[in-house]
Design a protein around this motif. Structure first.
Motif, PDB file in Angstrom:
ATOM      1  N   LEU A 137      -4.190   4.695  -8.742  1.00  0.00           N
ATOM      2  CA  LEU A 137      -3.928   3.475  -9.552  1.00  0.00           C
ATOM      3  C   LEU A 137      -4.997   2.911 -10.144  1.00  0.00           C
ATOM      4  CD1 LEU A 137      -1.584   0.863 -10.791  1.00  0.00           C
ATOM      5  CD2 LEU A 137      -1.942  -0.090  -8.334  1.00  0.00           C
ATOM      6  N   GLN A 138      -5.409   2.628 -10.329  1.00  0.00           N
ATOM      7  CA  GLN A 138      -7.229   2.062 -10.759  1.00  0.00           C
ATOM      8  C   GLN A 138      -7.079   2.979 -11.984  1.00  0.00           C
ATOM      9  OE1 GLN A 138     -10.019   1.685  -7.896  1.00  0.00           O
ATOM     10  NE2 GLN A 138      -9.138  -0.361  -7.334  1.00  0.00           N
ATOM     11  N   THR A 139      -7.699   4.685 -12.069  1.00  0.00           N
ATOM     12  CA  THR A 139      -7.766   4.751 -13.201  1.00  0.00           C
ATOM     13  C   THR A 139      -7.192   4.851 -14.250  1.00  0.00           C
ATOM     14  OG1 THR A 139      -9.157   6.346 -11.688  1.00  0.00           O
ATOM     15  CG2 THR A 139      -8.379   7.687 -13.617  1.00  0.00           C
ATOM     16  N   LYS A 140      -5.488   4.839 -13.693  1.00  0.00           N
ATOM     17  CA  LYS A 140      -4.679   5.490 -14.873  1.00  0.00           C
ATOM     18  C   LYS A 140      -4.206   3.671 -15.328  1.00  0.00           C
ATOM     19  CE  LYS A 140      -1.725   9.020 -12.537  1.00  0.00           C
ATOM     20  NZ  LYS A 140      -0.724   8.935 -11.297  1.00  0.00           N
ATOM     21  N   LEU A 188       7.678   1.002  -8.198  1.00  0.00           N
ATOM     22  CA  LEU A 188       6.014   0.019  -9.427  1.00  0.00           C
ATOM     23  C   LEU A 188       5.937   1.920 -10.704  1.00  0.00           C
ATOM     24  CD1 LEU A 188       3.653  -0.349  -6.734  1.00  0.00           C
ATOM     25  CD2 LEU A 188       5.489  -2.139  -7.492  1.00  0.00           C
ATOM     26  N   ALA A 189       6.131   0.963 -11.906  1.00  0.00           N
ATOM     27  CA  ALA A 189       5.552   1.543 -13.093  1.00  0.00           C
ATOM     28  C   ALA A 189       4.816   1.153 -13.357  1.00  0.00           C
ATOM     29  CB  ALA A 189       7.108   1.613 -13.583  1.00  0.00           C
ATOM     30  N   LEU A 190       3.924   1.529 -14.537  1.00  0.00           N
ATOM     31  CA  LEU A 190       2.815   1.386 -15.415  1.00  0.00           C
ATOM     32  C   LEU A 190       3.471   0.943 -16.894  1.00  0.00           C
ATOM     33  CD1 LEU A 190      -0.592   0.604 -15.128  1.00  0.00           C
ATOM     34  CD2 LEU A 190      -0.524   3.284 -16.102  1.00  0.00           C
ATOM     35  N   VAL A 191       2.511  -0.177 -17.495  1.00  0.00           N
ATOM     36  CA  VAL A 191       3.223  -0.698 -18.403  1.00  0.00           C
ATOM     37  C   VAL A 191       2.510  -0.778 -19.497  1.00  0.00           C
ATOM     38  CG1 VAL A 191       4.280  -1.981 -18.158  1.00  0.00           C
ATOM     39  CG2 VAL A 191       5.368  -1.015 -20.295  1.00  0.00           C
ATOM     40  N   SER A 192       2.472  -0.762 -20.726  1.00  0.00           N
ATOM     41  CA  SER A 192       1.197  -2.095 -21.439  1.00  0.00           C
ATOM     42  C   SER A 192       2.350  -2.267 -22.473  1.00  0.00           C
ATOM     43  CB  SER A 192       0.009  -1.129 -21.844  1.00  0.00           C
ATOM     44  OG  SER A 192       0.803   0.342 -23.056  1.00  0.00           O
ATOM     45  N   LYS A 193       1.582  -3.626 -22.895  1.00  0.00           N
ATOM     46  CA  LYS A 193       1.952  -4.407 -23.901  1.00  0.00           C
ATOM     47  C   LYS A 193       1.556  -5.023 -25.098  1.00  0.00           C
ATOM     48  CE  LYS A 193       6.291  -4.000 -22.364  1.00  0.00           C
ATOM     49  NZ  LYS A 193       7.775  -3.439 -23.169  1.00  0.00           N
ATOM     50  N   LYS A 234       1.123  -1.443   0.212  1.00  0.00           N
ATOM     51  CA  LYS A 234      -0.204  -0.176  -0.067  1.00  0.00           C
ATOM     52  C   LYS A 234       1.196   1.497   0.173  1.00  0.00           C
ATOM     53  CE  LYS A 234      -4.025   2.102   2.419  1.00  0.00           C
ATOM     54  NZ  LYS A 234      -3.322   3.597   2.224  1.00  0.00           N
ATOM     55  N   ALA A 235       2.131   1.625   0.672  1.00  0.00           N
ATOM     56  CA  ALA A 235       2.745   2.179   0.872  1.00  0.00           C
ATOM     57  C   ALA A 235       3.454   3.309  -0.459  1.00  0.00           C
ATOM     58  CB  ALA A 235       3.641   1.904   2.167  1.00  0.00           C
ATOM     59  N   ALA A 236       3.356   1.382  -1.405  1.00  0.00           N
ATOM     60  CA  ALA A 236       4.089   1.745  -2.219  1.00  0.00           C
ATOM     61  C   ALA A 236       3.275   1.981  -3.564  1.00  0.00           C
ATOM     62  CB  ALA A 236       4.925   0.240  -2.741  1.00  0.00           C
ATOM     63  N   ILE A 237       2.174   1.982  -3.676  1.00  0.00           N
ATOM     64  CA  ILE A 237       1.240   2.519  -4.613  1.00  0.00           C
ATOM     65  C   ILE A 237       0.753   3.954  -4.178  1.00  0.00           C
ATOM     66  CG2 ILE A 237      -1.701   1.861  -5.043  1.00  0.00           C
ATOM     67  CD1 ILE A 237      -0.540  -0.869  -4.544  1.00  0.00           C
ATOM     68  N   ASP A 238       0.562   3.959  -2.835  1.00  0.00           N
ATOM     69  CA  ASP A 238      -0.175   5.721  -2.805  1.00  0.00           C
ATOM     70  C   ASP A 238       1.494   6.645  -3.310  1.00  0.00           C
ATOM     71  OD1 ASP A 238      -1.887   5.398  -1.094  1.00  0.00           O
ATOM     72  OD2 ASP A 238      -1.205   4.576   0.790  1.00  0.00           O
ATOM     73  N   ARG A 239       2.766   5.696  -3.148  1.00  0.00           N
ATOM     74  CA  ARG A 239       4.173   6.619  -3.146  1.00  0.00           C
ATOM     75  C   ARG A 239       4.528   6.453  -4.664  1.00  0.00           C
ATOM     76  NH1 ARG A 239       8.306   2.828  -1.276  1.00  0.00           N
ATOM     77  NH2 ARG A 239       7.972   2.184  -4.123  1.00  0.00           N
ATOM     78  N   ASP A 240       3.920   5.797  -5.518  1.00  0.00           N
ATOM     79  CA  ASP A 240       4.387   5.882  -6.566  1.00  0.00           C
ATOM     80  C   ASP A 240       3.203   5.982  -7.516  1.00  0.00           C
ATOM     81  OD1 ASP A 240       7.261   4.844  -6.420  1.00  0.00           O
ATOM     82  OD2 ASP A 240       6.625   2.999  -6.213  1.00  0.00           O
ATOM     83  N   PHE A 241       1.948   5.978  -7.011  1.00  0.00           N
ATOM     84  CA  PHE A 241       0.862   6.382  -7.761  1.00  0.00           C
ATOM     85  C   PHE A 241      -0.234   7.309  -7.538  1.00  0.00           C
ATOM     86  CE2 PHE A 241       1.634   2.073  -9.434  1.00  0.00           C
ATOM     87  CZ  PHE A 241       2.208   2.486 -10.710  1.00  0.00           C
ATOM     88  N   GLY A 242       0.311   7.755  -5.952  1.00  0.00           N
ATOM     89  CA  GLY A 242      -0.596   8.565  -5.591  1.00  0.00           C
ATOM     90  C   GLY A 242      -1.999   8.210  -4.687  1.00  0.00           C
TER      91      GLY A 242
END
Length: 246
Positions: free
Chosen positions: A152-155, A179-184, A139-147
């Motif tokens: 995160l769900q929206t993005k 954490l980072a977001l990527v599509s393939k 949870k801390a990582a999600i809050d840190r890297d996505f707000g």
């Protein structure tokens, strides 16, 4: 005579329906059995086909696992049957070394090896709806890297909606836990660049079309209901410890 003809027609229709159902189940079993022949194996689902209802229907899960994933495993094993050094590699290492795979099988290994890795991860990170959300380090990582989880769900959903045709949307995790977001596209995976996947959602139509038809956005939104955050948290801890494979 008309009633007799009608009864005959109904009996014939029922027979055809039953034959189709038996054929479908039988072909799925044959494909799953064939996938067991070789170094790479079709992992069993960690829950029943209907466990993700109502968000993902049982029939979709059955076809997705027993036919689509089984086919990737079968095709991968077939492509590598004369390449023992490659087939002995762990899947994540094989995918990171695609440039060392012979030209004549590279695309087959890319597509089917990627499909095997992506789906093996996919089954692991889902579970029955209603589970607890992320907590602790995750949870801390999600809050840190996505707000926030909501951001995160929206993005994530926006990225999944923008995939043209078939593909995946992922959250990757590096050795420091970032954490980072990527599509393939297709069955490509961050493993092919030496990355690691925390979570990913399949946006091929076979993952959702029976229930959602062309409404991919509805599927992406509903999918979060079946994310198993305990399993994701375990993957996050394994990634930080350098022990996360697929």
């Amino acid at each position: 005579m008309m009633d007799l003809d009608r009864r005959s027609f109904l009996k014939a229709a029922q027979a055809v329906s039953l034959t189709a159902a038996v054929t479908s189940v039988g072909s799925a079993r044959v494909l799953a059995d064939a996938a067991a022949e070789g170094p790479f194996k079709l992992p069993p689902l960690p829950y029943a086909f209907g466990a993700l209802e109502p968000d993902i229907d049982a029939r979709t899960m059955e076809l997705h696992h027993d036919k689509h994933h089984a086919a990737y495993v079968k095709n991968l094993n077939t492509a590598l049957k004369d390449h023992s050094k490659l087939s002995d590699l762990p899947l994540e290492e094989l995918l990171a070394k695609l440039d060392e795979v012979p030209d004549d099988i590279r695309t087959t290994v890319r597509n089917n090896g990627g499909g095997h890795a992506n789906h093996s991860m996919f089954w692991q990170i889902m579970g029955a709806p209603g589970g607890a959300g992320p907590d602790g380090d995750l949870k801390a990582a999600i809050d840190r890297d996505f707000g926030s989880l909501e951001q995160l769900q929206t993005k994530f959903n926006a990225a999944g909606g923008k995939v043209f045709g078939s593909g995946w949307v992922f959250v990757t995790v590096d050795k420091d836990g970032k954490l980072a977001l990527v599509s393939k596209p297709n069955q490509d995976t961050p493993l092919m660049e030496g990355g690691r996947v925390l979570i990913g959602n399949d946006v091929w139509e076979h993952a959702y079309y029976l229930k959602y038809q062309n409404k991919r956005a509805d599927y992406l939104k509903a999918w979060w209901n079946v994310v198993n955050w305990k399993a994701v948290g375990d993957r996050y801890a394994a990634a930080k410890a350098g022990k996360l494979a697929i």
